[in-house]
Design a protein around this motif. Structure first.
Motif, PDB file in Angstrom:
ATOM      1  N   GLU A  89       0.840  -1.204   0.000  1.00  0.00           N
ATOM      2  CA  GLU A  89       0.000   0.000   0.000  1.00  0.00           C
ATOM      3  C   GLU A  89       0.872   1.250   0.000  1.00  0.00           C
ATOM      4  OE1 GLU A  89      -2.577  -0.409   3.395  1.00  0.00           O
ATOM      5  OE2 GLU A  89      -3.296  -2.308   2.605  1.00  0.00           O
ATOM      6  N   ILE A  92       2.454   1.925  -3.268  1.00  0.00           N
ATOM      7  CA  ILE A  92       1.508   2.559  -4.192  1.00  0.00           C
ATOM      8  C   ILE A  92       1.363   4.037  -3.857  1.00  0.00           C
ATOM      9  CG2 ILE A  92      -0.923   2.657  -4.851  1.00  0.00           C
ATOM     10  CD1 ILE A  92      -0.941  -0.424  -4.397  1.00  0.00           C
ATOM     11  N   ALA A  93       1.214   4.331  -2.571  1.00  0.00           N
ATOM     12  CA  ALA A  93       1.016   5.729  -2.167  1.00  0.00           C
ATOM     13  C   ALA A  93       2.214   6.583  -2.560  1.00  0.00           C
ATOM     14  CB  ALA A  93       0.793   5.805  -0.660  1.00  0.00           C
ATOM     15  N   ARG A 136      -2.789  -2.362  12.986  1.00  0.00           N
ATOM     16  CA  ARG A 136      -2.530  -2.218  11.551  1.00  0.00           C
ATOM     17  C   ARG A 136      -2.178  -0.777  11.192  1.00  0.00           C
ATOM     18  NH1 ARG A 136      -3.901  -1.915   6.185  1.00  0.00           N
ATOM     19  NH2 ARG A 136      -3.808  -3.855   5.025  1.00  0.00           N
ATOM     20  N   PRO A 348      -8.329   4.595   5.290  1.00  0.00           N
ATOM     21  CA  PRO A 348      -8.944   5.248   4.151  1.00  0.00           C
ATOM     22  C   PRO A 348     -10.189   4.565   3.602  1.00  0.00           C
ATOM     23  CG  PRO A 348      -6.837   4.280   3.543  1.00  0.00           C
ATOM     24  CD  PRO A 348      -6.942   4.199   5.015  1.00  0.00           C
ATOM     25  N   ILE A 351     -14.015   0.678   5.497  1.00  0.00           N
ATOM     26  CA  ILE A 351     -14.032  -0.131   6.709  1.00  0.00           C
ATOM     27  C   ILE A 351     -13.484   0.711   7.850  1.00  0.00           C
ATOM     28  CG2 ILE A 351     -13.238  -2.263   7.759  1.00  0.00           C
ATOM     29  CD1 ILE A 351     -12.642  -2.896   4.585  1.00  0.00           C
TER      30      ILE A 351
ATOM     31  N   GLN B  46      -5.695  -1.706  -9.186  1.00  0.00           N
ATOM     32  CA  GLN B  46      -6.296  -1.916  -7.869  1.00  0.00           C
ATOM     33  C   GLN B  46      -7.808  -2.103  -7.959  1.00  0.00           C
ATOM     34  OE1 GLN B  46      -4.260  -2.721  -5.803  1.00  0.00           O
ATOM     35  NE2 GLN B  46      -2.493  -1.903  -6.915  1.00  0.00           N
ATOM     36  N   GLN B 127     -11.175 -10.478   4.483  1.00  0.00           N
ATOM     37  CA  GLN B 127     -11.411  -9.139   5.014  1.00  0.00           C
ATOM     38  C   GLN B 127     -10.131  -8.320   5.014  1.00  0.00           C
ATOM     39  OE1 GLN B 127     -12.703  -8.716   9.047  1.00  0.00           O
ATOM     40  NE2 GLN B 127     -14.270  -7.258   8.460  1.00  0.00           N
ATOM     41  N   GLU B 128      -9.015  -8.960   5.363  1.00  0.00           N
ATOM     42  CA  GLU B 128      -7.723  -8.275   5.302  1.00  0.00           C
ATOM     43  C   GLU B 128      -7.434  -7.862   3.859  1.00  0.00           C
ATOM     44  OE1 GLU B 128      -5.259  -6.878   6.848  1.00  0.00           O
ATOM     45  OE2 GLU B 128      -3.875  -6.864   5.150  1.00  0.00           O
ATOM     46  N   GLU B 129      -7.748  -8.768   2.928  1.00  0.00           N
ATOM     47  CA  GLU B 129      -7.538  -8.447   1.517  1.00  0.00           C
ATOM     48  C   GLU B 129      -8.379  -7.257   1.094  1.00  0.00           C
ATOM     49  OE1 GLU B 129      -5.277  -9.662  -0.821  1.00  0.00           O
ATOM     50  OE2 GLU B 129      -4.562 -10.209   1.159  1.00  0.00           O
ATOM     51  N   LEU B 130      -9.635  -7.258   1.577  1.00  0.00           N
ATOM     52  CA  LEU B 130     -10.534  -6.168   1.201  1.00  0.00           C
ATOM     53  C   LEU B 130     -10.058  -4.847   1.803  1.00  0.00           C
ATOM     54  CD1 LEU B 130     -13.135  -5.682  -0.365  1.00  0.00           C
ATOM     55  CD2 LEU B 130     -14.368  -5.839   1.777  1.00  0.00           C
ATOM     56  N   THR B 131      -9.690  -4.901   3.090  1.00  0.00           N
ATOM     57  CA  THR B 131      -9.169  -3.692   3.739  1.00  0.00           C
ATOM     58  C   THR B 131      -7.995  -3.155   2.942  1.00  0.00           C
ATOM     59  OG1 THR B 131      -9.701  -4.711   5.848  1.00  0.00           O
ATOM     60  CG2 THR B 131      -8.300  -2.768   5.928  1.00  0.00           C
ATOM     61  N   SER B 132      -7.085  -4.076   2.612  1.00  0.00           N
ATOM     62  CA  SER B 132      -5.882  -3.663   1.892  1.00  0.00           C
ATOM     63  C   SER B 132      -6.245  -3.095   0.529  1.00  0.00           C
ATOM     64  CB  SER B 132      -4.936  -4.842   1.748  1.00  0.00           C
ATOM     65  OG  SER B 132      -3.812  -4.441   1.020  1.00  0.00           O
ATOM     66  N   THR B 133      -7.197  -3.759  -0.152  1.00  0.00           N
ATOM     67  CA  THR B 133      -7.567  -3.279  -1.487  1.00  0.00           C
ATOM     68  C   THR B 133      -8.170  -1.887  -1.411  1.00  0.00           C
ATOM     69  OG1 THR B 133      -8.005  -5.544  -2.067  1.00  0.00           O
ATOM     70  CG2 THR B 133      -8.803  -3.891  -3.573  1.00  0.00           C
ATOM     71  N   GLU B 134      -9.033  -1.685  -0.411  1.00  0.00           N
ATOM     72  CA  GLU B 134      -9.628  -0.352  -0.258  1.00  0.00           C
ATOM     73  C   GLU B 134      -8.527   0.677   0.001  1.00  0.00           C
ATOM     74  OE1 GLU B 134     -12.655   0.539  -0.747  1.00  0.00           O
ATOM     75  OE2 GLU B 134     -13.443  -1.469  -1.088  1.00  0.00           O
ATOM     76  N   ASN B 135      -7.572   0.305   0.856  1.00  0.00           N
ATOM     77  CA  ASN B 135      -6.451   1.216   1.122  1.00  0.00           C
ATOM     78  C   ASN B 135      -5.671   1.491  -0.151  1.00  0.00           C
ATOM     79  OD1 ASN B 135      -7.165   1.150   3.753  1.00  0.00           O
ATOM     80  ND2 ASN B 135      -5.395   0.016   4.479  1.00  0.00           N
ATOM     81  N   ARG B 136      -5.394   0.421  -0.910  1.00  0.00           N
ATOM     82  CA  ARG B 136      -4.628   0.588  -2.138  1.00  0.00           C
ATOM     83  C   ARG B 136      -5.323   1.550  -3.085  1.00  0.00           C
ATOM     84  NH1 ARG B 136      -1.697  -4.728  -3.333  1.00  0.00           N
ATOM     85  NH2 ARG B 136      -1.599  -5.524  -1.243  1.00  0.00           N
ATOM     86  N   ALA B 138      -7.423   3.862  -2.333  1.00  0.00           N
ATOM     87  CA  ALA B 138      -7.324   5.214  -1.783  1.00  0.00           C
ATOM     88  C   ALA B 138      -5.942   5.803  -2.018  1.00  0.00           C
ATOM     89  CB  ALA B 138      -7.647   5.188  -0.295  1.00  0.00           C
ATOM     90  N   TYR B 139      -4.892   4.991  -1.791  1.00  0.00           N
ATOM     91  CA  TYR B 139      -3.530   5.505  -1.950  1.00  0.00           C
ATOM     92  C   TYR B 139      -3.182   5.742  -3.409  1.00  0.00           C
ATOM     93  CZ  TYR B 139      -2.766   4.579   2.972  1.00  0.00           C
ATOM     94  OH  TYR B 139      -2.849   4.593   4.322  1.00  0.00           O
TER      95      TYR B 139
END
Lengths: 487, 190
Positions: A89, A92-93, A136, A348, A351, B46, B127-136, B138-139
């Motif tokens: 992440e 990417i940022a 996290r 972000p 969730i 992403q 769920q971790e994957e989804l959290t990460s994907t949402e973060n990705r 966003a970033y």
């Protein structure tokens, strides 16, 4: 961010010039006082040669520093998805072109560092203590800080200024020892004609005493500035300063144990490992701060982060100034951009903090332990009763009773239990195409364990009757064949 | 004679400097444009990742949440819509994707009522994957918007605006997600 890199290049250039001037002056003076007529040039030559040698060594050894820190285990997406995701992440940022390698260092102390003189060799390492104790968001803050060190090219910068500092120190130490241990005997051998002026020798001695001090003050001041900058960049990446602030608080509060480190790598940690060693005695972080610190006092960093009202460099600068009363932290060019960068309130995505289930600390500790054991060659056998039995590589038997329920568990064969389908078999089953290239032949109709192509152990129960299974680690499909019938 | 030569020399020097400046600015603009393109493709990657993740998530959750058909349908539909918008303009993609984000957020809120599902190991991983994907996402969006800002500023500012006009560098669109969550009042179902 890109301008910051440009600026760093220019700034580091001037630091190099200054350190280089100190170095050559020192070399010249030493040369002149030993071999009066034209020794100055010899001295300068020696100083430059020494720096070049140290530089080459640092360049080639620098990338392997992760390894030298001790038990560093490289992790992949499969072994620790969360940490790997967090690093990705941040990559990417930062818009960084390449995914850094990720390492976990087996150490209870909480710390993290970045390496990679060349960007394509960059790596981020965190200690197992850090992964266990941080949430996290906090881990994300730490990784963002390390990522900032990588994108700001701090690794290159601090390594090579470290090299210059090192050669200045070596030269002056060598010279002073030479003077004090051999006394005047060396000069008397050379004869009176080549004897240098006593005043020159006195000046050289004074300079040799002062030069390392000067260089160090310079070096450490820049190093501290880099830490603030990395904090500022980290906030720009995550837009969530509380993550990093919380992490720093936990790290500062729970210093236990000392990591392996050396002088050259110290500036690359998130918190100075040398200070952590002392902080373990329960002292206040602020008291530990001195001119010789590579990192600014942690309390100050936390307070600056908590004061931020936005994520732009301007915001960081003003928060910084309210503490320091000095304002040249971030280059002016960066501050011209007046666009407001709002902060985030939490993670972000949609969730929100309550929504994500954070594994308990016990769970995390166990996961990390498992990971490190797996790296050490341990085999994990999941038993039908739910227990995960960890078997050392030195067991020497091929079966073991489950300690909880007593079932006999078979270890995966030494040779991987899975074979690649040979040409004939592949043709027979040809319809499935490339998918089913892995085949496992069942040997009995009781419990069976085998290792996948990737090394991941898979266990089949007596009731298992499907003709394919997916490896949970590498996601490859493995065809299961039965001895009598081909189902 | 000499003065004419000097004069000509100065003219040539000015022309060369001007030419070099134009090349420099032009190359800078091309570099920025490519960075914007690259950042956009990052977002694309992403978004695809999220689209691929959803069927898995729905499949895992279905067994536990049999009375939440509506939620599943909403997520699936939003996904289809977002995938359809994939080749459209930045604005279309942004709109469809924020629709999907909302649907996912609602889905995750519903998950709160199913402790068994929340304890499922497979679901935790997803769920971790989804959290990460949402973060990705966003970033990646953040990086893209930063690049677009830099690029658009260059196009508007003097002197690069002249070169931009000459070679037709067009401004890029920001990837903006309107936050529908905040406008809507949460619906309470009984």
């Amino acid at each position: 961010m890109w301008e910051l890199i440009e600026n760093n290049k220019r700034r580091s250039f001037w630091l190099f010039v200054c350190l280089f001037v100190v170095l050559t002056t020192l070399g010249g003076l030493i040369g002149a006082s030993f071999l009066p007529p034209d020794g100055a040039w010899w001295g300068i030559g020696l100083a430059v040669l020494l720096t070049l040698i140290l530089g080459v060594v640092a360049y080639w050894a620098g990338d392997d520093i992760v390894m030298s820190v001790g038990q560093a285990t490289m992790i992949t997406k499969g072994t620790n998805p969360q940490l790997y995701n967090i690093v990705e992440e941040m990559q990417i940022a930062a818009g960084f072109g390449r995914m850094p390698e990720v390492y976990i260092v087996a150490d209870d102390a909480m710390n993290a560092f970045a390496t990679g003189i060349r960007p394509e060799k960059s790596a981020i390492a965190v200690t197992s203590g850090l992964v266990e104790n941080l949430s996290r968001d906090e881990l994300q803050g730490v990784v963002a800080h390390e990522m900032s060190h990588i994108v700001n090219r701090d690794v290159l910068f601090m390594t090579f200024s470290g090299v210059l500092l090192g050669s200045i120190t070596m030269l002056s130490e060598g010279f002073l020892r030479g003077i004090f241990y051999t006394g005047g005997s060396r000069r008397s051998k050379l004869g009176s004609s080549s004897r240098s002026h006593p005043a020159l020798i006195l000046i050289t001695i004074i300079f040799a005493l002062l030069a390392p001090l000067l260089a160090k003050i310079f070096y450490f001041a820049i190093s501290r500035k880099r830490e603030y900058l990395a904090d500022a960049t980290a906030v720009r990446l995550t837009r969530y300063p509380e993550g990093l602030a919380g992490a720093l608080e936990k790290i500062a509060g729970g210093a236990n144990g000392i990591m392996n480190y050396n002088r050259f790598t110290a500036p690359l940690f998130i918190i100075d490992p040398q200070e952590m060693a002392i902080a373990g005695d329960g002292q206040d972080g602020k008291k530990l701060f001195s001119i010789g610190s590579t990192h600014p006092p942690v309390n100050e960093r936390i307070q600056i982060l908590r004061k931020l009202s936005g994520a732009s460099y301007r915001d960081y600068q003003s928060a910084f100034m309210s503490f320091k009363k000095e304002g040249d932290l971030i280059p002016d060019r960066m501050l011209r951009d007046k666009t407001a960068v709002p902060l985030r309130k939490g993670v972000p995505g949609p969730i929100q903090p309550g929504g994500t289930v954070e594994p308990t600390k016990k769970q995390k500790t166990r996961d990390i332990g498992d990971l490190l054991m797996a790296a050490g060659g341990f085999i994990f056998l999941p038993c039908a009763c739910g227990l995960k039995v960890k078997i050392p590589p030195t067991l020497g038997r091929n079966s073991i009773p489950c300690p909880r329920c007593g079932r006999i568990l078979f270890l995966p064969a030494v040779t991987p239990g899975v074979a690649h389908a040979d040409g004939d078999a592949g043709k027979k089953l040809g319809t499935d195409g490339e998918e089913s290239t892995l085949v496992y032949e069942r040997r009995s109709d009781s419990w069976e364990s085998f290792a996948c192509d990737c090394g991941y152990p898979i266990q089949l129960s007596p009731l298992f009757s499907a003709n394919a299974i997916q490896c949970r680690n590498c996601k490859k499909k493995i065809e299961i064949r039965y001895p009598n019938t081909t189902r | 004679m000499w003065s004419i030569l000097i004069f000509l020399g100065i003219l040539v020097a000015i022309a060369v400097i001007l030419f070099l400046a134009i090349i420099g600015i032009y190359n800078g603009l091309v570099g920025l444009r490519n960075r914007v393109k690259n950042a956009w493709s990052q977002i694309d990657v992403q978004l695809k990742r999220r689209h691929d993740l959803i069927p898995n998530l729905v499949e895992t959750a279905k067994g536990y949440m049999q009375h939440e058909r509506e939620t599943f349908i909403r997520v699936t539909e939003a996904r289809a819509k977002a995938m359809g918008a994939g080749s459209g303009s930045v604005k279309d993609v942004a709109q469809a994707e924020s629709g999907l984000s909302d649907a996912l957020a609602k889905f995750l809120l519903t998950v709160e009522n199913y402790p068994e599902l929340k304890a499922n190991e497979n679901f935790l991983r997803l769920q971790e994957e989804l959290t990460s994907t949402e973060n990705r996402i966003a970033y990646a969006r953040q990086a893209y918007n930063d690049d677009v800002l830099l690029y658009n500023n260059k196009i508007e500012m003097f002197p690069s605006n002249i070169i931009a006009g000459m070679f037709q560098f067009l401004k890029s669109e920001f990837f903006q997600i309107e936050n529908a969550k905040e406008r809507e009042t949460p619906q309470v179902k009984f």
